[in-house]
Design a protein around this motif. Structure first.
Motif, short mmCIF file in Angstrom:
data_model
loop_
_atom_site.label_atom_id
_atom_site.label_comp_id
_atom_site.label_asym_id
_atom_site.label_seq_id
_atom_site.Cartn_x
_atom_site.Cartn_y
_atom_site.Cartn_z
N VAL A 81 5.03 3.92 -11.47
CA VAL A 81 4.86 2.49 -11.24
C VAL A 81 4.37 1.82 -12.52
N VAL A 82 3.37 2.40 -13.14
CA VAL A 82 2.80 1.81 -14.36
C VAL A 82 3.85 1.77 -15.47
N GLN A 83 4.60 2.85 -15.63
CA GLN A 83 5.65 2.89 -16.66
C GLN A 83 6.68 1.79 -16.44
N ASN A 84 7.04 1.57 -15.19
CA ASN A 84 8.01 0.50 -14.89
C ASN A 84 7.44 -0.88 -15.18
N ILE A 85 6.16 -1.08 -14.87
CA ILE A 85 5.52 -2.36 -15.16
C ILE A 85 5.49 -2.60 -16.66
N VAL A 86 5.19 -1.54 -17.42
CA VAL A 86 5.18 -1.66 -18.89
C VAL A 86 6.57 -2.03 -19.40
N GLN A 87 7.58 -1.36 -18.87
CA GLN A 87 8.95 -1.66 -19.31
C GLN A 87 9.33 -3.10 -18.96
N SER A 127 -1.73 -6.15 -10.69
CA SER A 127 -2.16 -5.25 -9.62
C SER A 127 -1.43 -3.92 -9.68
N ALA A 128 -0.11 -3.97 -9.84
CA ALA A 128 0.68 -2.73 -9.87
C ALA A 128 0.36 -1.89 -11.10
N ALA A 129 -0.04 -2.55 -12.19
CA ALA A 129 -0.34 -1.81 -13.42
C ALA A 129 -1.59 -0.95 -13.29
N LYS A 130 -2.40 -1.19 -12.26
CA LYS A 130 -3.59 -0.36 -12.03
C LYS A 130 -3.30 0.84 -11.14
N ASP A 131 -2.05 0.94 -10.69
CA ASP A 131 -1.71 1.97 -9.70
C ASP A 131 -1.92 3.37 -10.27
N TRP A 150 0.83 -1.22 0.00
CA TRP A 150 0.00 0.00 0.00
C TRP A 150 0.85 1.26 0.00
N GLN A 151 2.15 1.11 0.22
CA GLN A 151 3.05 2.26 0.26
C GLN A 151 3.52 2.62 -1.15
N ASP A 152 3.33 3.87 -1.49
CA ASP A 152 3.61 4.31 -2.86
C ASP A 152 5.08 4.17 -3.21
N ASP A 153 5.97 4.62 -2.31
CA ASP A 153 7.39 4.59 -2.64
C ASP A 153 7.92 3.16 -2.73
N VAL A 154 7.33 2.25 -1.96
CA VAL A 154 7.74 0.85 -2.04
C VAL A 154 7.40 0.28 -3.42
N LYS A 155 6.22 0.61 -3.90
CA LYS A 155 5.82 0.10 -5.22
C LYS A 155 6.70 0.67 -6.32
N VAL A 156 7.09 1.93 -6.17
CA VAL A 156 7.97 2.54 -7.19
C VAL A 156 9.30 1.80 -7.24
N CYS A 214 10.06 -1.20 -6.12
CA CYS A 214 9.91 -2.60 -6.51
C CYS A 214 9.65 -2.73 -8.00
N SER A 215 8.89 -1.80 -8.56
CA SER A 215 8.64 -1.86 -10.00
C SER A 215 9.93 -1.61 -10.78
N GLN A 216 10.78 -0.71 -10.25
CA GLN A 216 12.08 -0.50 -10.88
C GLN A 216 12.94 -1.75 -10.77
N LEU A 217 12.89 -2.37 -9.59
CA LEU A 217 13.68 -3.58 -9.36
C LEU A 217 13.21 -4.72 -10.27
N LEU A 218 11.92 -4.77 -10.53
CA LEU A 218 11.39 -5.79 -11.43
C LEU A 218 12.00 -5.66 -12.82
N CYS A 219 12.13 -4.43 -13.31
CA CYS A 219 12.76 -4.20 -14.62
C CYS A 219 14.20 -4.72 -14.62
N THR A 220 14.90 -4.42 -13.54
CA THR A 220 16.30 -4.86 -13.44
C THR A 220 16.39 -6.38 -13.40
N PHE A 221 15.54 -7.02 -12.60
CA PHE A 221 15.53 -8.48 -12.53
C PHE A 221 15.21 -9.09 -13.90
#
Length: 847
Positions: free
Chosen positions: A400-406, A391-395, A355-361, A363-370
């Motif tokens: 966050v959404v841009q990172n999920i797309v990437q 779920s994150a793509a609806k944020d 639920w924390q905005d900065d955590v999602k940001v 983590c979404s960046q980390l997902l791209c790196t992974f």
């Protein structure tokens, strides 16, 4: 003899030292303070030459006096005592645990107990500095080992001090102690972890930075318990607002990954701390994190050279279609992530739904790196990652959404369509939300064109084109569905037998028809041109011709049940307004739908909208279709089955508007009749015209001024059709003209003008028997009525009346000349009378 002198000299020095120390017993503060200064001057090497043995004896004989000053009631004395002891330890005394035996208990007593003994912040700081001086001097010596426990006790208490400088220095002490006793420090390291972690929340960033460095040292000497305890607080510091704090986390994480003795057991816990730094907002932090990460990868590659030999030899080139804007990580970095991705994926999935905005940001960046590092090895973890990505793509946070797309695009690049489609398509079948579409669009976008077949694209497009998916009015859902359309069209290889063009056409038409207000600037009719270009059509018209008929047939499902908000009704109206040249090839199915929708029993508001769309169609495309052989039958069916029944009067404002729109459509159809021949059979035409005349004459009395005006124009067109088909009779004329004349008194100017313009056409080609004496009264009524309006203040009205009178003059010149003489004294428009008189006389002369 020399030896005795040396001993006497040493005794004299000791005696002198003891003599100076007598000042420490003075009641005077100034005396005690000066004594420390004097004592320090006495032992300075430039003032006296003292051997190590002599210094040891002096310390033994005098420490009871000068160390007592560390407990003095006066802050000034304690401060001077600390300075003296620091100088004594740093500059004079040789390495020996004998001295520390007397100093450490006092430091512990003053600043190493739970109960605060030393109340001065400055003195506590100086005592801690004294401890650091001892640690530095005794680094890597046997003499310091017995005092490790005392040092840890002191640091553990000082790190909890309220004074920021003491906290900062305490954290530095941890680092110093770990380097001073590297082998022994691990025995006490975990004792310091909890106290140091309390500094992580301090308001001053310098304290936080030093605390992170201290934790870095502690973890390097800790067991698995210490590692586990430190990971979460360290991860939290990745969200710190100060770049230096985040940079410190990356540095320590890199150090663990490079040098921790059990790092292979903790890679999955340490990796996120460094990899997060690769996406830091500050360039210097990113650059340093990249350098550190590359070093980690290279070391891992070296350590596992045998295992990675094949990959190093044969997989040096990047994969085909690798993004040019991205640098491929070295082999060690990739393998390190790939071997730990299964452990990382679950934790990452959980945090993405935080639920924390900065955590999602983060983590979404980390997902791209992974994803970039794991490449195809991410396949086995999609089952756990994709739900979190949905779920994150609806944020609401666009980052966050841009990172999920990437991340989705990267996954699409490395993971085959056959693999991810087995997971994604069943989710879409169950009813997707916007997040699903965002991820699907990204996966398609990332998949190389050659790696996804037209059959696969057809399967996805067919699913998305299902009514229960594409007929959504949710703003965000529509945008993401449009994104899917664009991704699919980019990957499509032109194939005339493919159904993907229809599927995408249906989706685009549905989006335009049901678009929300928020999307009015994004989802527009221009999408047709964009789609046509993407699919290889020459333009919108070709796209319509290709796909509109199939969509019309799909819509033809109980049109009578439609309402203005029905999806099919909205789509039909959009198609009608955008049909372009494809109208001709769809006349049959359009006619079938119109006959159902425009039935008098259907929703009145919807009928009104459909009539309005028909007027647009006739206005835009009617002239183009006059040469279409099917258009005649289409118009005849509209007139007989739709327009005529819709002209019948019904109460209510909606019914009134329907009559107006129906009459407008009829006018367009009758105007086209001047270029194409409708109702070629007189048996059909004559009764139809009679029925129309009755309805239109009634409409000329309608409450709507527009209805009255259009009815006048329609009657005029009917007269022209009747003349051309030889069905124009006196009875029709006798019925029409009084209604026309009555409209000259209409309160609405545009109706009056329409009547005046039509009268000259009505009186042209009047039936021959109207010239008989029997109808003289009719002719006089017409002229008298027009003469009444010949004096109108509006010059346009005067001119229109003049033109109509000229037409009447051709019917009977003598009657016109007689009427002119009658009205000459009554009218002020003498010029007009003169003109009509002159025109009439010219007719007489010509005859």
């Amino acid at each position: 003899m020399v030896q005795e002198i040396d001993e006497n000299d040493s005794q004299a020095k000791i005696t002198r030292a003891k003599k100076i120390c007598e000042g420490f017993q003075s009641q005077s503060l100034q005396t005690r303070k000066q004594t420390y200064i004097d004592f320090q001057q006495f032992i300075k090497p430039e003032n006296i030459e003292l051997s190590d043995q002599e210094l040891r004896v002096i310390f033994s004989e005098t420490h009871i006096y000068f160390l007592h000053g560390l407990r003095d009631k006066s802050e000034a004395i304690r401060e001077q005592a600390i300075k003296f002891v620091t100088y004594l330890i740093d500059e004079r005394l040789p390495l020996h645990d004998f001295y520390l035996t007397y100093i450490f208990p006092i430091i512990v007593e003053r600043i190493g107990t739970v109960e605060l003994i030393e109340d001065s912040e400055e003195i506590r700081l100086q005592m801690l500095q004294l401890l650091n001086s001892i640690i530095i001097k005794y680094t890597n010596t046997e003499q310091l080992k017995p005092f490790l426990n005392d040092s840890v006790i002191i640091i553990a208490e000082c790190v909890k001090d309220k004074y920021p400088l003491i906290k900062e220095l305490s954290c530095q002490s941890v680092v110093l102690l770990s380097k001073a006793l590297p082998r022994e420090f691990h025995l006490q390291a975990e004792t310091l972890l909890d106290p140091v972690l309390t500094c992580f929340s301090h308001r001053q960033y310098k304290v936080r930075v030093e605390a992170i460095k201290a934790v870095g040292e502690i973890v390097m000497h800790s067991s698995y318990k210490g590692v586990d305890k430190a990971m979460v607080p360290m991860a939290e510091k990745l969200f710190d607002q100060i770049p230096a704090v985040r940079q410190a986390v990356a540095q320590q994480a890199a150090r663990w990954l490079l040098n921790h003795r059990d790092r292979y057991s903790y890679f999955h816990k340490m990796l996120p701390l460094l990899l997060t730094g690769l996406n830091d907002e500050v360039k210097t932090t990113r650059d340093e994190a990249n350098q550190l990460w590359e070093s980690v990868g290279l070391k891992y590659q070296t350590e596992n050279e045998k295992d990675l030999k094949d990959k190093m030899d044969y997989l040096s080139d990047p994969p085909k279609n690798y993004p040019t804007h991205l640098k491929r990580p070295n082999l060690g970095c990739r393998v390190l992530v790939q071997r730990n991705i299964s452990k990382l994926a679950t934790a990452l999935s959980n945090e993405l739904m935080s639920w924390q905005d900065d955590v999602k940001v983060r983590c979404s960046q980390l997902l791209c790196t992974f994803a970039l590092h794991a490449e195809a090895d991410l396949t086995f973890n999609l089952q756990s990652l994709l739900p979190a990505m949905y779920s994150a793509a609806k944020d609401d946070n666009k980052v966050v959404v841009q990172n999920i797309v990437q991340a989705g695009q990267i996954i699409g690049l490395f993971v085959s369509y056959k693999t991810w489609s087995k997971i994604v398509l069943p989710v879409l079948e169950d009813g997707p939300h916007a997040g699903h579409l965002t991820v699907v669009s990204a996966l398609i976008e990332g998949t190389p064109k050659g790696n996804i077949s037209n059959e696969a694209l057809e399967a996805i497009s067919k699913l998305l084109a299902e009514d229960y998916i594409c007929c959504s009015r949710k703003s965000k859902f529509q945008i993401e569905l449009l994104s899917c359309v664009r991704s699919l069209s980019k990957k499509f290889d032109s194939n005339p037998e493919s159904t993907i063009s229809y599927n995408l056409f249906k989706i685009v038409t549905t989006l335009i028809s049901l678009r929300s207000c928020d999307n009015s600037d994004i989802i527009t009719e221009k999408l047709y041109e964009e789609l046509a270009h993407s699919l290889g059509f020459t333009g919108k018209a070709d796209l319509m011709i290709s796909s509109a008929n199939k969509l019309f047939n799909h819509l033809n499902n109980n049109p009578k049940l439609w309402t203005p908000i029905s999806e099919n009704a909205c789509i039909f109206l959009t198609l009608m307004s955008e049909i372009d040249l494809a109208l001709g090839v769809n006349l049959d199915i359009i006619g079938v739908i119109l006959s159902e929708v425009l039935d008098n029993q259907t929703d009145a508001e919807l009928r009104l909208k459909v009539f309005h769309s028909l007027t647009i169609v006739f206005e835009k495309y009617g002239g183009v279709l006059v040469n279409d052989e099917h258009f005649v039958g289409f118009l005849e069916k509209l007139i007989t089955d739709i327009f005529v029944p819709s002209l019948v009067w019904h109460p209510g404002s909606t019914a009134e508007a329907i009559r107006t729109m129906s009459a407008t459509c009829l006018r367009y159809a009758l105007m086209l009749n001047e270029r194409i021949e409708l109702f070629s059979s007189t048996k059909v035409l004559e009764p139809l015209l009679q029925k129309l005349l009755l309805l239109l004459l009634s409409l000329m009395e309608d409450a709507s001024c527009t209805s009255r005006k259009v009815a006048i124009e329609c009657v005029t067109l009917i007269k022209n059709i009747s003349v051309r088909n030889n069905v124009w009779c006196l009875d029709d004329f006798i019925r029409i003209y009084p209604a026309m004349l009555q409209r000259l008194d209409d309160p609405i100017e545009k109706v009056r003008l329409a009547a005046l313009k039509s009268l000259s056409k009505i009186f042209t080609d009047v039936p021959s028997n109207f010239l008989e004496v029997t109808y003289k009264t009719h002719r006089e009524l017409i002229v008298d009525t027009l003469m009444t309006h010949f004096d109108d203040d509006d010059e346009l009205v005067q001119n229109l009346v003049l033109e109509t009178l000229k037409v009447l003059a051709k019917i009977n010149t003598s009657e016109m000349l007689r009427k002119i003489e009658i009205y000459r004294p009554l009218l002020t428009n003498q010029e007009g009378l003169n003109q009509i008189e002159s025109f009439t006389q010219s007719i007489v002369c010509d005859s």
